[in-house]
Design a protein around this motif. Structure first.
Motif, PDB file in Angstrom:
ATOM      1  N   ASN A   1      14.719 -13.133   1.020  1.00  0.00           N
ATOM      2  CA  ASN A   1      14.315 -13.985  -0.052  1.00  0.00           C
ATOM      3  C   ASN A   1      14.563 -13.554  -1.328  1.00  0.00           C
ATOM      4  N   ILE A   2      15.694 -12.611  -1.817  1.00  0.00           N
ATOM      5  CA  ILE A   2      15.907 -11.918  -2.915  1.00  0.00           C
ATOM      6  C   ILE A   2      16.986 -12.611  -3.332  1.00  0.00           C
ATOM      7  N   ASN A   3      16.662 -13.444  -4.676  1.00  0.00           N
ATOM      8  CA  ASN A   3      17.866 -13.939  -5.488  1.00  0.00           C
ATOM      9  C   ASN A   3      18.576 -12.839  -6.326  1.00  0.00           C
ATOM     10  N   GLY A   4      19.808 -13.116  -6.756  1.00  0.00           N
ATOM     11  CA  GLY A   4      20.274 -12.254  -7.548  1.00  0.00           C
ATOM     12  C   GLY A   4      21.171 -11.179  -7.013  1.00  0.00           C
ATOM     13  N   LEU A   5      21.714 -11.375  -5.861  1.00  0.00           N
ATOM     14  CA  LEU A   5      22.654 -10.542  -5.261  1.00  0.00           C
ATOM     15  C   LEU A   5      23.948 -11.047  -5.265  1.00  0.00           C
ATOM     16  N   PHE A   6      24.745 -10.420  -5.990  1.00  0.00           N
ATOM     17  CA  PHE A   6      26.255 -10.842  -6.097  1.00  0.00           C
ATOM     18  C   PHE A   6      27.229 -10.135  -5.438  1.00  0.00           C
ATOM     19  N   PRO A   7      28.252 -10.866  -5.156  1.00  0.00           N
ATOM     20  CA  PRO A   7      29.342  -9.969  -4.463  1.00  0.00           C
ATOM     21  C   PRO A   7      30.077  -9.056  -5.435  1.00  0.00           C
ATOM     22  N   LEU A   8      30.808  -7.897  -5.017  1.00  0.00           N
ATOM     23  CA  LEU A   8      31.403  -6.938  -5.986  1.00  0.00           C
ATOM     24  C   LEU A   8      32.573  -7.763  -6.797  1.00  0.00           C
ATOM     25  N   ASN A   9      32.476  -7.721  -7.802  1.00  0.00           N
ATOM     26  CA  ASN A   9      33.878  -8.059  -8.679  1.00  0.00           C
ATOM     27  C   ASN A   9      34.325  -6.885  -9.227  1.00  0.00           C
ATOM     28  N   LYS A  10      35.564  -7.010  -9.656  1.00  0.00           N
ATOM     29  CA  LYS A  10      36.485  -6.013  -9.916  1.00  0.00           C
ATOM     30  C   LYS A  10      35.843  -5.076 -10.995  1.00  0.00           C
ATOM     31  N   ASN A  11      35.227  -5.399 -11.794  1.00  0.00           N
ATOM     32  CA  ASN A  11      34.473  -4.377 -12.820  1.00  0.00           C
ATOM     33  C   ASN A  11      33.341  -3.471 -11.989  1.00  0.00           C
TER      34      ASN A  11
END
Lengths: 362, 269
Positions: free
Chosen positions: A197-207
């Protein structure tokens, strides 16, 4: 499906490998949610040192620990193999015993360093492999391990010990990055259920990937202690009579501190104490140390290692040589706790380096 | 051991504050329960009866005067098991501080000009040895219950073990073992001199756990590395004088017997 196939299938499910990036605020929220559900233990400041304690929110966690300035006084073994543990209740009338049934509930160990996770995996070999220790296993099964990489502290030589990187033995793994971000890796089903239920996880981008590389570059640069641990058991085979052991024998005061703070020292003593009726009693397990004068005293009064030199040498040989021959790897994970706490200034990395240098010279 | 026959136990004291015997009485209810298994035949602090018929003797105090010798030898003869009770009996404790001085100076410091009275005929029974000694300097001691004062739970453990015919397990590790296992912050990290490094534990690191340095009331561990302890104190920039005073408080017997000093005469001003 036969048993092996089921096992294999479970193993596959267990081997999750999900990587995300989250902001420190998401992590704060995550810990708050976790700590309402589970008892959550993390490194916190106590005066000028760091100890394991139950936390309710992120701000309680020691900044020194996250920044890699210092590690906890005691290693995580403390949670699974406590210093004092009641094992059995005895009855000498009917020569019977009853196991001390402890109440267990899942708990979280937050922020365990890679080298300490390696330490736990080595403890698993001792307590779970040939002979399963119920008391250890029950606690281990209930533990959710959230690992965390940090910069190495001034005593740590885990890079030399090959324990600076970990790919198993945790449910979730975190790496603090620049720009107030945290890398998060989910490795097990248990871990997956925690972040549901955790929001705010993003896939890794280049940076993010760049930040991750930067973290490792910086970490590798920060190691102040380096030691050639290559072929250590064989080096020890050749240097049993080295004068280094005489020197260290004179240096040690037998305070036993190094073995107490070691993440892989597992020696214990068993004591029986009867109640006042002299019929019933209990059996207790307590931490012991091979540096204690009478540790190797046997019936008849012979002490196999009565000199300090023999005892401290044995400690090194057990860690590096005996353990390697039995389990295929050294029991020293390079956490540096013994170097930090030795009042007599004995540091394993320096001992190994000296042994090698002296051998090259001669 | 035949059933329904209680083991006869006696308590004696020599030079001491008798606090260790008081610690035994402080067990209160547990002490009363213990009486179901033992019969106390001698215990000046608790009963007025006296007897020479006993199996276990618990002896508190140091040997300090000539008249002590036949008395302790008699106790040794009577008892099958002799247990030294408390620091005075096990290693001299504060009594042995006098061992560092000349006996006449000690008398002078204590009695001032009245020290001359020691020379009179009437004072003969009060003549003292130059050294205060632990019991094992005179007789064989079977077991040691250490500490100033003793931990009465440890006393109970020893009695129960003896009654069960087992060897009491008395720890020989340094105080650091128990202290560190509790996760305490080392007092050296706070710039203090703690004797826990070379002192015998078994006390559950009571003092350091409560923020007070260990003074070594249980004596030293076997073969203490005092040479190195001295170097550690110098390396940490702490005061050797202070450390020596700390060492002398409970351990003067061992220090004077083995001629151990932290400060050489040359270094003394």
């Amino acid at each position: 499906m036969n048993k092996n196939k089921v096992k294999e299938k479970n193993k596959k499910i267990k081997n999750i490998n999900l990587e995300y990036i989250m902001s420190v605020n998401v992590l704060k929220n995550f810990i708050e949610v976790l700590s309402t559900k589970y008892k959550t233990y993390a490194p916190v400041n106590k005066e000028k040192r760091v100890v394991w304690a139950q936390i309710k929110n992120f701000n309680e966690i020691s900044r020194d620990y996250i920044d890699g300035i210092q590690t906890t006084i005691l290693p995580p073994k403390y949670f699974f193999f406590p210093p004092n543990e009641k094992l059995l209740f005895l009855n000498s009338n009917n020569v019977d015993y009853k196991k001390n049934e402890q109440i267990h509930e899942p708990f979280i160990l937050f922020g365990v360093h890679p080298c300490d996770i390696h330490g736990l995996l080595l403890m698993d070999k001792i307590f779970l492999e040939n002979y399963v220790d119920d008391f250890y296993k029950e606690k281990r099964d209930n533990a959710i391990i959230i690992g965390m990489d940090t910069m190495p502290n001034e005593w740590n030589f885990s890079k030399s010990a090959g324990t600076d990187i970990i790919d198993s033995g945790f449910d979730i793994f975190l790496i603090p990055l620049k720009e107030n971000k945290f890398y998060i890796k989910i490795a097990t089903k248990k871990g997956l259920s925690l972040i549901k239920n955790i929001n705010g996880l993003f896939p890794l981008n280049k940076n993010d990937k760049k930040l991750l590389t930067e973290f490792y570059t910086e970490k590798n640069k920060r190691y102040k202690r380096n030691v050639d641990m290559h072929d250590l058991p064989k080096l020890l085979d050749r240097t049993y009579e080295s004068k280094i052991w005489d020197e260290i024998g004179k240096q040690c005061v037998a305070c036993t501190r190094c073995s107490i703070v070691c993440p892989t020292c597992y020696c214990f003593n068993i004591k029986e104490d009867y109640y006042l009726n002299l019929i019933e009693g209990e059996r207790v397990r307590t931490w012991d140390s091979c540096l204690r004068q009478n540790f190797a005293l046997v019936a008849g009064g012979h002490n196999f290692r009565s000199s300090l030199k023999a005892r401290i040498r044995h400690r090194y040989y057990h860690k590096e040589r005996i353990f390697s021959y039995i389990y295929g790897k050294s029991a020293c994970v390079g956490c540096g706790r013994c170097s930090r706490d030795c009042k007599a200034n004995i540091k394993p990395d320096e001992v190994f380096n000296k042994l090698r240098q002296l051998e090259i010279k001669s | 051991m035949p059933e329904n026959k209680k083991v006869k136990v006696a308590f004696f004291d020599f030079a001491s504050c008798e606090g260790c015997q008081l610690q035994v009485l402080n067990l209160e209810n547990e002490f009363l329960n213990l009486l179901e298994h033992i019969e106390i035949v001698n215990f000046r602090e608790a009963i007025s009866e006296k007897s020479d018929d006993y199996l276990i003797a618990f002896v508190e105090g140091s040997i300090t005067k000539p008249s002590d010798i036949p008395r302790i030898k008699k106790i040794r003869e009577n008892a099958k098991i002799l247990v030294a009770l408390g620091a005075c009996a096990t290693h001299g404790c504060v009594n042995s501080m006098k061992n560092m001085f000349k006996i006449n100076d000690v008398k002078k410091a204590t009695y001032g000009d009245d020290d001359k009275l020691f020379d009179s005929e009437e004072a003969k029974p009060f003549e003292t040895f130059e050294q205060a000694m632990p019991l094992d300097a005179v007789v064989k001691v079977d077991y040691y219950i250490r500490g100033c004062p003793i931990n009465n739970k440890e006393f109970l453990m020893v009695v129960k073990a003896l009654l069960k015919g087992k060897m009491p397990e008395i720890t020989d590790s340094a105080v650091c073992l128990e202290c560190q296992a509790k996760g305490n912050i080392c007092l050296y990290d706070k710039g203090e001199i703690c004797l826990g490094l070379i002192s015998r534990g078994g006390c559950d690191a009571w003092c350091p756990s409560n923020g007070f340095v260990c003074e070594g009331c249980r004596g030293f561990i076997d073969k203490p590395n005092i040479e190195r302890m001295k170097e550690i104190i110098i390396e940490k920039g702490l005061s050797l004088e202070y450390a020596e005073k700390r060492l002398q408080l409970f351990n003067s017997w061992e220090l004077t017997k083995n001629k151990i000093t932290l400060i050489d005469d040359k270094e003394k001003k």
